[in-house]
Write a protein that holds these residues in place. Structure first.
Motif, short mmCIF file in Angstrom:
data_model
loop_
_atom_site.label_atom_id
_atom_site.label_comp_id
_atom_site.label_asym_id
_atom_site.label_seq_id
_atom_site.Cartn_x
_atom_site.Cartn_y
_atom_site.Cartn_z
N LEU A 189 0.83 -1.21 0.00
CA LEU A 189 0.00 0.00 0.00
C LEU A 189 0.87 1.26 0.00
N ALA A 190 2.13 1.12 0.43
CA ALA A 190 3.02 2.28 0.49
C ALA A 190 3.30 2.88 -0.87
N ILE A 191 3.18 2.10 -1.94
CA ILE A 191 3.41 2.68 -3.27
C ILE A 191 2.11 3.07 -3.96
N ILE A 192 0.96 2.78 -3.32
CA ILE A 192 -0.34 3.19 -3.88
C ILE A 192 -0.83 4.45 -3.19
N ILE A 193 -0.82 4.43 -1.84
CA ILE A 193 -1.21 5.61 -1.07
C ILE A 193 -0.07 6.62 -1.11
N PRO A 194 -0.35 7.89 -1.42
CA PRO A 194 0.74 8.87 -1.53
C PRO A 194 1.38 9.17 -0.18
N PRO A 195 2.67 9.59 -0.20
CA PRO A 195 3.55 9.73 -1.36
C PRO A 195 4.05 8.37 -1.83
N SER A 196 4.50 8.27 -3.07
CA SER A 196 4.90 7.00 -3.66
C SER A 196 6.13 7.20 -4.53
N ILE A 197 7.18 6.46 -4.24
CA ILE A 197 8.41 6.57 -5.05
C ILE A 197 8.18 6.10 -6.49
N PRO A 198 7.50 4.96 -6.73
CA PRO A 198 7.22 4.59 -8.12
C PRO A 198 6.40 5.64 -8.88
N MET A 199 5.47 6.30 -8.20
CA MET A 199 4.70 7.35 -8.87
C MET A 199 5.60 8.52 -9.27
N ILE A 200 6.57 8.85 -8.44
CA ILE A 200 7.51 9.92 -8.79
C ILE A 200 8.30 9.53 -10.02
N LEU A 201 8.79 8.29 -10.06
CA LEU A 201 9.54 7.82 -11.22
C LEU A 201 8.67 7.84 -12.48
N TYR A 202 7.44 7.35 -12.34
CA TYR A 202 6.53 7.35 -13.51
C TYR A 202 6.31 8.76 -14.02
N ALA A 203 6.06 9.69 -13.11
CA ALA A 203 5.78 11.07 -13.53
C ALA A 203 6.96 11.65 -14.30
N VAL A 204 8.18 11.33 -13.87
CA VAL A 204 9.37 11.82 -14.57
C VAL A 204 9.46 11.18 -15.95
N MET A 205 9.23 9.86 -16.03
CA MET A 205 9.37 9.15 -17.30
C MET A 205 8.26 9.51 -18.29
N ALA A 206 7.05 9.76 -17.75
CA ALA A 206 5.90 10.03 -18.63
C ALA A 206 5.66 11.52 -18.83
N GLY A 207 6.36 12.37 -18.08
CA GLY A 207 6.17 13.81 -18.21
C GLY A 207 4.81 14.27 -17.74
N GLY B 284 -3.98 8.14 -6.24
CA GLY B 284 -3.71 6.94 -5.46
C GLY B 284 -4.49 6.83 -4.16
N ILE B 285 -5.13 7.91 -3.73
CA ILE B 285 -5.77 7.91 -2.40
C ILE B 285 -6.92 6.91 -2.33
N VAL B 286 -7.90 7.01 -3.23
CA VAL B 286 -9.08 6.13 -3.17
C VAL B 286 -8.70 4.67 -3.41
N PRO B 287 -7.91 4.33 -4.44
CA PRO B 287 -7.52 2.93 -4.62
C PRO B 287 -6.75 2.37 -3.42
N GLY B 288 -5.89 3.19 -2.81
CA GLY B 288 -5.14 2.73 -1.65
C GLY B 288 -6.04 2.41 -0.48
N LEU B 289 -7.04 3.27 -0.25
CA LEU B 289 -7.99 3.02 0.83
C LEU B 289 -8.84 1.79 0.53
N LEU B 290 -9.27 1.63 -0.72
CA LEU B 290 -10.05 0.45 -1.10
C LEU B 290 -9.27 -0.83 -0.84
N ALA B 291 -8.00 -0.84 -1.24
CA ALA B 291 -7.16 -2.02 -1.05
C ALA B 291 -6.94 -2.30 0.44
N GLY B 292 -6.67 -1.24 1.21
CA GLY B 292 -6.42 -1.42 2.64
C GLY B 292 -7.63 -1.96 3.38
N PHE B 293 -8.80 -1.35 3.12
CA PHE B 293 -10.01 -1.81 3.80
C PHE B 293 -10.42 -3.20 3.31
N GLY B 294 -10.14 -3.50 2.04
CA GLY B 294 -10.41 -4.85 1.53
C GLY B 294 -9.57 -5.89 2.24
#
Length: 404
Positions: A124-142, A152-162
């Motif tokens: 969940l650490a890479i889904i709920i912000p902040p996220s290092i993979p998201m930073i890398l993606y943003a740099v690569m994808a511009g 990432g907030i809503v999906p992270g909460l959904l996964a955690g509560f699930g």
């Protein structure tokens, strides 16, 4: 990666291309948003040595201790708290696993289950912000780091509560214990003790989402907050602990940034060889339907995630597939969230499974035994992936509300 890139450059350009190798690697690793990576890693390392992680666990225990199978619930909730600060799943599993796995085993929880719930919730650490993979993606994808964080907030909460719901089902089925009766006074004491630890996400994410600081500046703020809280408020962070945290952060940063630098070199070759554009043409020739393209890319990233570290997967693959994503008219922020969820699953699937391997090491359990126990939790992550892929309003509605 570096050897493959240099070999490709020599084969296509001869020795005339070699002078650009060092420059390309240096420039690839010095993008301003990438500075957030070592800072978030350092903040997580400081939390592990300054009592912040332990106080988060104590608060979660006081809040959920009266629920059947409470330690599993506490495990997931603590990971959700920790995810809002560190951005690294490996840091999460190292921080919570060293405390929670022995405690769960002592209370009679099966060791494979204890490792599995710790490992899956750590991702969940890479889904709920902040996220290092998201930073890398943003740099690569511009694209925007902050909008990715919001997505990432809503999906992270959904996964955690699930995962918490799944843990409760197991607890009822196997009659796992209630740890303690709920006491408002005890919860109040735990909340007061953990108050500043709980304020860290508010300070960091509030600053980023409020536009007061950038994601990179927010990472620096996380380090300052961790030092101030650990040293001046909790008084558990001393010079020896800080030195150990800096060394740990430096080692983790070195491995990630070496990947970034070498991958920038390979990316330069692939771009010059027009391979991403060729792949885009081939895939668009098969289908231009966004849903079909997303299905193909989901399968592709799920496969890649089994064999590559999330940082390497993003750096190597995202620049190649972005022309396909653009041609299909897929929102790059939505796609970034889909990539992140795929790689969160990849952290749990052997043979590489970096987070799962760390949990197995702490639990002293066989990887395949833990993998079998982990399958239901992977099912939760896959369900969230499918929802977010094909109902983009789930991750994107908050982005649209905040940024129009």
């Amino acid at each position: 990666i570096g050897i493959a890139a240099v070999a490709a450059i020599l084969a296509s350009q001869g020795t005339s291309g070699l002078p650009n190798v060092a420059i390309t690697m240096y420039q690839g690793a010095t993008s301003f948003p990438l500075i957030a990576i070592p800072l978030f890693i350092l903040a997580g390392a400081i939390m592990n040595t300054s009592g912040i992680s332990r106080r988060l666990i104590d608060f979660a225990s006081a809040l959920l201790g009266s629920i059947r199978g409470a330690l599993a619930q506490v495990n997931v909730l603590t990971s959700m708290f920790f995810a809002e600060i560190s951005g690294s799943a490996v840091a999460d599993v190292a921080a919570t696993g060293s405390i929670m796995i022995p405690a769960m085993k002592k209370r009679g929880y099966p060791a494979p289950f204890s490792a599995a719930v710790t490992s899956s919730s750590a991702s969940l650490a890479i889904i709920i912000p902040p996220s290092i993979p998201m930073i890398l993606y943003a740099v690569m994808a511009g694209t925007s780091v902050v909008q990715l964080f919001v997505a990432g907030i809503v999906p992270g909460l959904l996964a955690g509560f699930g995962m918490m719901a799944l843990s409760y089902v197991y607890a009822v089925r196997y009659n796992w214990p209630v740890e303690e009766l709920f006491e408002l006074r005890k919860l109040g004491r735990a909340f007061r003790d953990a108050f500043w630890a709980l304020m860290m996400p508010v300070i960091i994410l509030g600053g980023i989402f409020g536009g007061v600081v950038t994601a990179t500046e927010g990472a620096a703020l996380a380090v300052v907050a961790a030092i101030v809280i650990g040293a001046l408020i909790y008084r558990e962070l001393n010079w020896a602990h800080l030195r150990d945290a800096i060394i740990e952060g430096g080692v983790q940063t070195g491995s990630v940034m070496l990947l970034v630098a070498a991958s920038a070199l390979l990316g330069l070759y692939l771009t010059e060889a027009q391979l991403p554009q060729m792949l885009a043409r081939e895939m668009v020739g098969i289908t231009t339907d966004p849903w079909a393209v997303l299905a193909l890319l989901n399968v592709f990233f799920l496969f890649v995630g089994m064999f590559l570290h999330s940082a390497a997967a993003i750096i190597l693959v995202v620049p190649i597939v972005m022309p396909v994503v653009t041609a299909a008219g897929i929102d790059p922020v939505h796609f970034g969230l889909v990539v992140t969820l795929n790689l969160a699953i990849g952290q749990q699937t052997p043979p590489v499974a970096s987070v799962l391997a760390t949990a197995c090491s702490i639990a002293k359990e066989d990887v395949w035994a833990v993998t079998r126990a982990n399958l239901p939790f992977l099912g939760v992550l896959v369900a969230v992936l499918m929802i977010c892929t094909y109902v983009p309003a789930v991750p994107m509605w908050l982005v649209n509300v905040m940024y129009g």
